[in-house]
Design an enzyme around this catalytic site. Structure first.
Site, PDB file in Angstrom:
ATOM      1  N   HIS A 154      52.127 -14.192  70.404  1.00 54.78           N
ATOM      2  CA  HIS A 154      51.448 -13.426  71.486  1.00 54.78           C
ATOM      3  C   HIS A 154      51.379 -14.358  72.406  1.00 54.78           C
ATOM      4  CE1 HIS A 154      49.252  -9.951  72.814  1.00 54.78           C
ATOM      5  NE2 HIS A 154      48.419 -11.184  73.741  1.00 54.78           N
ATOM      6  N   GLU A 155      49.763 -15.122  72.505  1.00 54.43           N
ATOM      7  CA  GLU A 155      49.898 -15.784  73.295  1.00 54.43           C
ATOM      8  C   GLU A 155      50.627 -17.339  73.912  1.00 54.43           C
ATOM      9  OE1 GLU A 155      46.874 -15.434  74.678  1.00 54.43           O
ATOM     10  OE2 GLU A 155      46.345 -14.208  72.695  1.00 54.43           O
TER      11      GLU A 155
END
Length: 661
Positions: free
Chosen positions: A474-475
């Site tokens: 996600h990051e």
């Protein structure tokens, strides 16, 4: 000061007056008094005795000016001391002597003007002594005619000790006298009851202060730890001191301020502490209180509003704090069925904030969570002209807040570490933790320890390897899109397993910090790219796992919330959608229900979000090797800074998606 010295206070007046008579020929004898029975004065009234002693000292200090034939003296009295007590003491000293007039100045100027006529007092040509509360506005004619201005210093330690001796109340230490000196004049009779210990009364005052916690707000240091608010508080205090001393006109002081930010960030507590720090009366109100006054109709609400402002003026200098200020609303957004009522309320508040009615000595502070809901006219210069954001506290501030609520643990080294481990906690949350820790220690009848604090904090569960990898993907998605669309410099990317690494800035499992390029204007494509960036985390999860978790939504600060707000702004404010209409204030972006009712807007915003989510997936699919490498490195190292990320960026030119725009 012993009894002999108290009895001889007036003798100093005679001696100094004799010297004054030799130096100046035009002298009168109003202040020549025979020796008084100080014990009798003390037995009659504690407040009159203390006022008498203070006045004798003040008269002695200004004997030269007071002996002038046409003297006009303005003596300011501390706000905790009633002017009537000083007036009675002055009449006792002068004993109705001709040639001197005494005036108790009104505490505030009413709408019909001042309730005192200087011309009438000046007409006889007699000396005039005016008593006014410290910091209160004074009639302009008195200020023009004044030949001497000074402050009455009440409750001197020597005077308190003398009173205690004369009433048989025992001796007082410096600390006990200081506690008593801070009390209002109305309490002096209760403190100095004949043949009762005044020291015992002082001890009760200290104990009561500890039990009700009333001392906390006064000791809250508003000039540090609150960022912009602390800077403003320091400036305001300095300006108020200059105004009180007559060095600065009221027109140079900020008229009001709006505190805005999430709930529990300390706006109310800061306002109360600011009033105490600036020695101002605090008048607290809220729109809900005004609406609940009597029957709650329009007339009752306006009466309650005017009453709050009048009370602030009566007690000036004062701070009028209006909580939930955004409940006032915006005249441009009122529903038609409430428009007349609500518009009248806003107009009345505008009149109170400035208009033709003077409010010298009154600072107005409004506090709210949604400043965008407030009528712009209330926030312009001359009204609530200063706007200060109260953010959620950072790690250092959280440690300071815990130390404030648990002062016995302030020196504990682990308190700073605990503050670091509580991201997303507001000042109110931290106050609750302190209260629970004290309760835990109280149940076991002992002092609070750092273990009590740790025991009431719910630990964040550690992330398993599978979940941690999803967070990393996600990051990494945010970082890759920021780089691909040339949005700015990615300062760092980090994830938290809650074993070796912990969140300290926000309550999340990971963060991507990007320093965006500054710009004086925004284009349609700039906004589109920011939406793509905010949807990149969810797009990366969809690409790698085929579905996403709820980390991208759920709060007003989440990725999807920010992307939605940007899309609404594109369509409704910047005309970046399918139409070119511009209706300022027509859309309340903080009201999700209203947005949901606007079907055309909802469809257009939904289309923009779907389009940019798909764009993010396509870009990430083309850069999937870099995405996965960054995710793997994050799982291993937990944090990658700008220098470390350089090794993972793809070599070569811009991506096609970025180059085409």
């Amino acid at each position: 000061m012993d009894k002999a010295l108290v009895d001889n206070l007036d003798k100093f007046i005679f001696k100094l007056q004799g010297v004054s008579d030799q130096l100046k020929s035009a002298r009168t004898g109003e202040f020549r008094r025979s020796k008084r029975n100080n014990a009798a004065i003390a037995r009659k009234s504690a407040t009159e005795y203390l006022s008498y002693c203070s006045l004798v000292r003040l008269f002695r200090k200004n004997i030269g000016c007071l002996s002038e034939p046409s003297c006009v003296a303005i003596f300011s009295v501390p706000r905790r001391w009633q002017l009537e007590d000083v007036h009675e003491a002055a009449k006792f000293i002068l004993k109705g002597e001709k040639g001197v007039k005494l005036c108790v100045h009104p505490t505030s100027k009413h709408r019909r003007g001042w309730e005192v006529d200087p011309a009438e007092l000046f007409s006889s040509g007699e000396k005039l002594i005016i008593f006014t509360h410290e910091g209160s506005a004074v009639h302009e004619d008195f200020e023009l005619a004044a030949t001497v201005c000074d402050q009455l210093q009440t409750c001197d330690v020597t005077h308190l000790r003398a009173l205690s001796h004369l009433r048989g109340c025992g001796s007082l230490s410096e600390r006990e006298a200081a506690v008593i000196a801070a009390q209002p004049s109305e309490r002096m009779e209760a403190i100095f009851r004949p043949k009762r210990s005044a020291a015992s009364a002082a001890a009760k005052l200290v104990s009561a202060k500890r039990q009700d916690g009333s001392g906390q707000a006064r000791h809250l240091d508003v000039q540090r730890g609150f960022g912009e608010a602390s800077t403003w508080a320091e400036t305001l205090k300095r300006d108020l001191d200059d105004w009180r001393q007559g060095r600065l006109p009221w027109s140079e002081i900020d008229k009001g301020c709006l505190f805005f930010g999430p709930t529990g960030t300390g706006k109310t507590r800061f306002a109360a502490a600011l009033a105490a720090d600036c020695s101002m009366h605090l008048e607290a109100a809220s729109v809900a209180q005004w609406q609940s006054f009597k029957d709650g109709d329009l007339g009752d609400l306006l009466k309650a509003m005017y009453k709050a402002f009048d009370a602030a003026k009566e007690n000036a200098p004062s701070l009028l704090f209006i909580d939930e200020f955004d409940a006032i609303g915006d005249r441009a957004k009122f529903p038609s069925r409430h428009e007349t009522y609500s518009t009248t309320v806003v107009n009345a508040l505008l009149e109170c904030l400035d208009g033709i009615v003077d409010r010298e000595g009154v600072i107005v502070i409004g506090a709210c969570n949604f400043p965008e809901r407030i009528d712009p006219a209330l926030l312009r210069s001359g009204r609530l002209e200063k706007h200060i954001h109260f953010p959620m506290p950072d790690a250092a501030s959280r440690a300071e807040i815990l130390a404030f609520h648990l002062p016995t643990l302030a020196a504990e080294a682990s308190l700073k570490e605990i503050g670091t481990r509580l991201p997303g906690k507001s000042g109110a949350d931290l106050e609750r933790l302190g209260r629970e820790a004290r309760r835990r220690a109280r149940r076991e009848k002992r002092d609070v320890t750092i273990l009590d604090l740790k025991a009431v904090i719910r630990p964040t569960p550690p992330l398993d390897a599978k979940t941690l990898y999803r967070v990393a993907v996600h990051e990494a998605g945010h970082a890759v899109i920021a780089r691909a669309l040339l949005l700015g410099k990615v300062e760092h990317v980090e994830i938290y397993d809650n074993v070796e690494s912990f969140a300290s800035l926000v309550d999340s499992h990971g963060t991507t910090l990007t320093k965006f390029h500054p710009s004086e204007f925004v284009t349609r494509w700039d906004t589109m790219k920011m939406i793509t960036y905010n949807l990149a985390g969810a797009a990366a999860e969809d690409l790698v796992f085929g579905h996403r978790a709820n980390w991208s939504s759920g709060t007003k600060e989440s990725d999807l919330a920010v992307a939605t707000q940007l899309a609404v702004q594109m369509v409704a404010e910047h005309a970046f959608g399918d139409s070119l209409f511009f209706l300022p204030g027509s859309i309340d972006r903080s009201n999700a229900a209203k947005l949901w009712e606007d079907l055309p807007l909802r469809e257009e915003v939904g289309e923009i979000l779907r389009e940019q989510h798909q764009r993010a997936k396509e870009i990430l699919d083309g850069l999937k090797p870099s995405l996965l490498k960054i995710a793997d490195a994050l799982v291993e190292q937990k944090r990658l800074d700008a220098r470390q990320l350089e090794a993972y960026w793809p070599r070569g030119t811009k991506t096609p998606a970025a180059a085409n725009h």
